[in-house]
Design a protein around this motif. Structure first.
Motif, PDB file in Angstrom:
ATOM      1  N   LYS A   5      -4.630   2.024  16.899  1.00  0.00           N
ATOM      2  CA  LYS A   5      -4.503   0.748  15.665  1.00  0.00           C
ATOM      3  C   LYS A   5      -5.221   1.694  14.388  1.00  0.00           C
ATOM      4  O   LYS A   5      -6.323   2.604  14.536  1.00  0.00           O
ATOM      5  N   VAL A   6      -4.550   1.324  13.319  1.00  0.00           N
ATOM      6  CA  VAL A   6      -5.421   2.022  11.597  1.00  0.00           C
ATOM      7  C   VAL A   6      -6.595   0.456  11.775  1.00  0.00           C
ATOM      8  O   VAL A   6      -5.722  -0.396  11.455  1.00  0.00           O
ATOM      9  N   LEU A  21       1.117  -8.462   4.604  1.00  0.00           N
ATOM     10  CA  LEU A  21       1.564  -7.868   4.536  1.00  0.00           C
ATOM     11  C   LEU A  21       2.413  -6.798   5.790  1.00  0.00           C
ATOM     12  O   LEU A  21       2.215  -6.853   7.310  1.00  0.00           O
ATOM     13  N   ASP A  27       2.300  -5.773  20.375  1.00  0.00           N
ATOM     14  CA  ASP A  27       0.761  -5.942  20.384  1.00  0.00           C
ATOM     15  C   ASP A  27       0.379  -6.618  19.872  1.00  0.00           C
ATOM     16  O   ASP A  27      -0.141  -6.706  18.698  1.00  0.00           O
ATOM     17  N   TYR A  87      -0.472  -7.314   8.816  1.00  0.00           N
ATOM     18  CA  TYR A  87      -1.241  -7.430   8.794  1.00  0.00           C
ATOM     19  C   TYR A  87      -1.935  -7.964   7.380  1.00  0.00           C
ATOM     20  O   TYR A  87      -0.751  -9.084   7.264  1.00  0.00           O
ATOM     21  N   PHE A 145      -8.972  -0.283   8.447  1.00  0.00           N
ATOM     22  CA  PHE A 145      -8.692   0.126   7.279  1.00  0.00           C
ATOM     23  C   PHE A 145     -10.495  -0.775   6.702  1.00  0.00           C
ATOM     24  O   PHE A 145     -10.361  -1.227   7.224  1.00  0.00           O
ATOM     25  N   GLY A 146     -10.395  -0.077   5.373  1.00  0.00           N
ATOM     26  CA  GLY A 146     -11.638  -0.156   4.887  1.00  0.00           C
ATOM     27  C   GLY A 146     -11.790  -2.119   4.360  1.00  0.00           C
ATOM     28  O   GLY A 146     -10.771  -2.043   3.728  1.00  0.00           O
ATOM     29  N   PHE A 206      -5.486  -5.886  11.208  1.00  0.00           N
ATOM     30  CA  PHE A 206      -4.780  -6.496  12.065  1.00  0.00           C
ATOM     31  C   PHE A 206      -4.011  -7.271  13.491  1.00  0.00           C
ATOM     32  O   PHE A 206      -4.518  -8.037  12.948  1.00  0.00           O
ATOM     33  N   LEU A 228      -7.552  -4.770   5.248  1.00  0.00           N
ATOM     34  CA  LEU A 228      -6.522  -5.411   5.713  1.00  0.00           C
ATOM     35  C   LEU A 228      -6.635  -5.752   7.535  1.00  0.00           C
ATOM     36  O   LEU A 228      -7.281  -4.985   7.955  1.00  0.00           O
ATOM     37  N   TYR A 276       1.857  -5.809  16.483  1.00  0.00           N
ATOM     38  CA  TYR A 276       2.581  -4.551  16.325  1.00  0.00           C
ATOM     39  C   TYR A 276       3.547  -4.742  17.398  1.00  0.00           C
ATOM     40  O   TYR A 276       3.818  -5.017  18.739  1.00  0.00           O
ATOM     41  N   PHE A 336      -7.987   2.331  -0.558  1.00  0.00           N
ATOM     42  CA  PHE A 336      -8.787   2.022   0.899  1.00  0.00           C
ATOM     43  C   PHE A 336      -8.724   3.207   1.237  1.00  0.00           C
ATOM     44  O   PHE A 336      -7.229   3.459   1.784  1.00  0.00           O
ATOM     45  N   TYR A 390       0.504   4.879  20.260  1.00  0.00           N
ATOM     46  CA  TYR A 390       0.435   3.644  19.513  1.00  0.00           C
ATOM     47  C   TYR A 390      -1.143   4.179  18.953  1.00  0.00           C
ATOM     48  O   TYR A 390      -2.152   3.309  20.103  1.00  0.00           O
ATOM     49  N   LEU A 402       0.674  -1.170  -0.254  1.00  0.00           N
ATOM     50  CA  LEU A 402      -0.069   0.093  -0.134  1.00  0.00           C
ATOM     51  C   LEU A 402       0.826   1.102  -0.217  1.00  0.00           C
ATOM     52  O   LEU A 402       1.542   1.017   0.289  1.00  0.00           O
ATOM     53  N   TYR A 445       4.422  -3.314  12.383  1.00  0.00           N
ATOM     54  CA  TYR A 445       3.354  -3.680  12.183  1.00  0.00           C
ATOM     55  C   TYR A 445       2.691  -4.622  10.552  1.00  0.00           C
ATOM     56  O   TYR A 445       3.270  -5.190   9.900  1.00  0.00           O
ATOM     57  N   SER A 476      -2.693  -8.771  20.227  1.00  0.00           N
ATOM     58  CA  SER A 476      -4.512  -8.380  20.497  1.00  0.00           C
ATOM     59  C   SER A 476      -4.896  -8.980  19.030  1.00  0.00           C
ATOM     60  O   SER A 476      -5.710  -9.522  18.503  1.00  0.00           O
ATOM     61  N   GLY A 477      -4.135  -8.990  17.648  1.00  0.00           N
ATOM     62  CA  GLY A 477      -4.889  -8.925  16.451  1.00  0.00           C
ATOM     63  C   GLY A 477      -4.610 -10.408  16.341  1.00  0.00           C
ATOM     64  O   GLY A 477      -5.354 -10.749  14.785  1.00  0.00           O
ATOM     65  N   GLN A 489      -3.761 -10.078   4.926  1.00  0.00           N
ATOM     66  CA  GLN A 489      -4.501  -9.437   3.593  1.00  0.00           C
ATOM     67  C   GLN A 489      -6.144 -10.588   2.840  1.00  0.00           C
ATOM     68  O   GLN A 489      -5.332 -11.186   2.054  1.00  0.00           O
TER      69      GLN A 489
END
Lengths: 115, 113
Positions: free
Chosen positions: A102-103, B91, B56, B35, A105-106, B45, B43, B48, A90, A100, A44, B33, B58-59, B37
């Protein structure tokens, strides 16, 4: 928790036509907002971002986006599409707070450009 | 290097095998990070890392997934006993600090047969 909705899964436009990709977010306050582009087989790339200030943001490759708080939207626009703009786009949101976050995303909008 | 790199670019494996995916972040970036997909999805998560802080996690979708980051630089994502639903593009991104812009690598396409 924040969320992002991109209602259009796939859009087809003619080369030279204008483009608008929709993005709506859900968050309790004004977040950071981003648009990324992903070409096939690539990661991306950030097109533009909104943190604060002017609600019309200019990005790379001739793209712009407008933040509308009342509509919780951050739509991406380009006045004249080029064939090389064919890619997946996106929208993303991150809470506006320190440290920090979290991001989110769509699910993306795939753009097809026809000659 | 100039950007985030990932290897391999493609990985095909059999169900039940373990895989390791590698990420080399941009030099000097303290945050990294991972991710996932999946086809038709945004994306997701996974994990991290920031400096020497605890990651982190958690994902991470299950305990079959783990990741480490050695020396604050290179990271490896490990998937044990792979399942077909693990098939996706993984990713990696890095950023300069907590609030910095994330720069993405090209991804690793994992196919579990």
């Amino acid at each position: 928790a924040q969320s992002v909705t991109q209602p259009d899964i796939h859009i087809t436009v003619s080369e030279g036509a204008s483009l608008e990709l929709r993005c709506n977010y859900s968050y309790g306050a004004t977040p950071y907002l981003f648009w990324y582009v992903q070409s096939p087989g690539q990661g991306l790339q950030l097109l533009l971002k909104y943190f604060s200030g002017d609600t019309l943001v200019q990005g790379i490759k001739g793209f712009e986006a407008e933040f509308k708080r009342s509509q919780s939207s951050f739509n991406l626009r380009k006045p004249s599409v080029h064939w090389s703009d064919a890619a997946e786009y996106f929208c993303a949101v991150r809470p506006y707070s320190g440290g920090y976050q979290k991001v989110t995303f769509g699910t993306g909008t795939k753009l097809q450009v026809i000659p | 290097g100039a950007g985030v790199s990932q290897s391999p670019s493609n990985k095909v494996t059999e169900k039940g095998k373990d895989v390791e995916l590698r990420c080399d972040p941009i030099s000097g970036h303290t945050a990294l990070y991972w991710y996932r997909q999946s086809l038709g999805q945004g994306l997701e998560f996974l994990i991290y890392f920031q400096g020497n802080s605890a990651p982190d996690k958690s994902g991470l979708p299950s305990d079959r997934f783990s990741a480490e980051r050695t020396g604050g630089s290179v990271s490896t994502l490990t998937i044990q006993r792979t399942q077909q639903e693990d098939s996706a593009v993984y990713l990696c991104a890095s950023s300069l600090g907590l609030a910095g812009e994330q720069f993405f690598g090209p991804g690793t396409r994992l196919t579990v047969l």
